[in-house]
Design an enzyme around this catalytic site. Structure first.
Site, PDB file in Angstrom:
ATOM      1  N   ASP A 158      27.976  -0.730  21.081  1.00  0.00           N
ATOM      2  CA  ASP A 158      26.695   0.009  21.115  1.00  0.00           C
ATOM      3  C   ASP A 158      25.446  -1.516  20.922  1.00  0.00           C
ATOM      4  O   ASP A 158      25.422  -2.105  20.234  1.00  0.00           O
ATOM      5  CB  ASP A 158      25.982   1.374  20.258  1.00  0.00           C
ATOM      6  N   ASP A 170      21.443  -1.165  20.540  1.00  0.00           N
ATOM      7  CA  ASP A 170      20.288  -0.914  20.118  1.00  0.00           C
ATOM      8  C   ASP A 170      21.034   0.641  18.164  1.00  0.00           C
ATOM      9  O   ASP A 170      21.214   1.158  18.944  1.00  0.00           O
ATOM     10  CB  ASP A 170      18.823   0.458  20.267  1.00  0.00           C
ATOM     11  N   ASP A 210      26.031   3.868  16.440  1.00  0.00           N
ATOM     12  CA  ASP A 210      25.593   4.545  15.149  1.00  0.00           C
ATOM     13  C   ASP A 210      24.993   5.605  15.999  1.00  0.00           C
ATOM     14  O   ASP A 210      24.338   6.244  14.997  1.00  0.00           O
ATOM     15  CB  ASP A 210      24.488   4.289  15.318  1.00  0.00           C
TER      16      ASP A 210
END
Length: 221
Positions: free
Chosen positions: A12, A14, A171
């Site tokens: 991922d 960001d 996250d």
């Protein structure tokens, strides 16, 4: 438990690969100032940074996608962000060491993000990561973004690997949901933008890790 067949590691963007919260927060506070509101503290904005314009406009203005003002406010926010896309954004500590280690092992790596390509590609180029990545799958690469598995499947194909041969780091819960739906093992990146209300132990990931280099413990030596 090691994952013996991994050929590619996917990230991922960001909150996992790049710490973009400072620039996302800067854009949000510029927008709040335009509308006569005081800036928000970095620690207030940070947990929402993985949730894109929707999460940030919800935080900054109490707006939801079905609000009449949302489309115009979203475009204003994105224009401000585009003009300030890499003032302070940088890879998280340990990420560059991890990428070096993966490349030394002959493993490919790539990015699967819900961030639109108009932001993803310039950001990775400025940070000298675009040419190193085996794939960059942005939020508008496929008709459906994460948590749909389509972006994960496209990334695996671009890496020349089966989904089960890719390891995904993210996250947010939707990251793990997308990987699971694609039959791809996943690790929760606990250094990212997790909120106090998040319960990553319930997301069904292979494991939760605290530092990027912990990824190597799950790969075949």
């Amino acid at each position: 438990m090691r994952l013996e067949t991994i050929r590619a590691v996917l990230f991922d963007l960001d909150g996992t690969l790049i710490d973009t919260a400072p620039d996302l927060g800067h854009a949000l506070n510029l927008q709040r100032t335009r509308h006569g509101l005081a800036p928000l503290a970095d620690e207030v904005i940070r947990p929402q940074a993985s949730h894109g314009a929707r999460g940030l406009l919800g935080l900054g203005f109490g707006l939801h996608p079905d609000d009449a003002r949302f489309p115009a406010m979203r475009e204003e926010f994105l224009e401000l962000y585009a003009a300030n896309i890499c003032r302070h954004s940088k890879p998280f500590p340990g990420i560059l060491d991890l990428l070096d280690a993966l490349e030394t092992r002959g493993l490919k790596w790539g990015v699967v993000t819900n961030k639109p390509a108009r932001f993803t590609e310039p950001l990775l180029s400025i940070l000298d990561l675009a040419e190193r990545a085996a794939c960059i799958v942005s939020g508008d690469t496929c008709p459906q973004p994460k948590p749909h598995p389509a972006p994960m499947l496209v990334a695996a194909e671009l890496c020349g690997a089966a989904p089960s041969q890719c390891l995904y780091l993210g996250d947010a819960e939707r990251d793990i949901q997308a990987a699971t739906a694609a039959a791809m093992p996943a690790l929760v990146a606990a250094w990212g933008y997790l909120d106090a209300d998040d319960a990553p132990h319930t997301w069904g990931a292979h494991a939760e890790i605290r530092h990027p280099l912990d990824t190597l413990a799950y790969l075949a030596a």
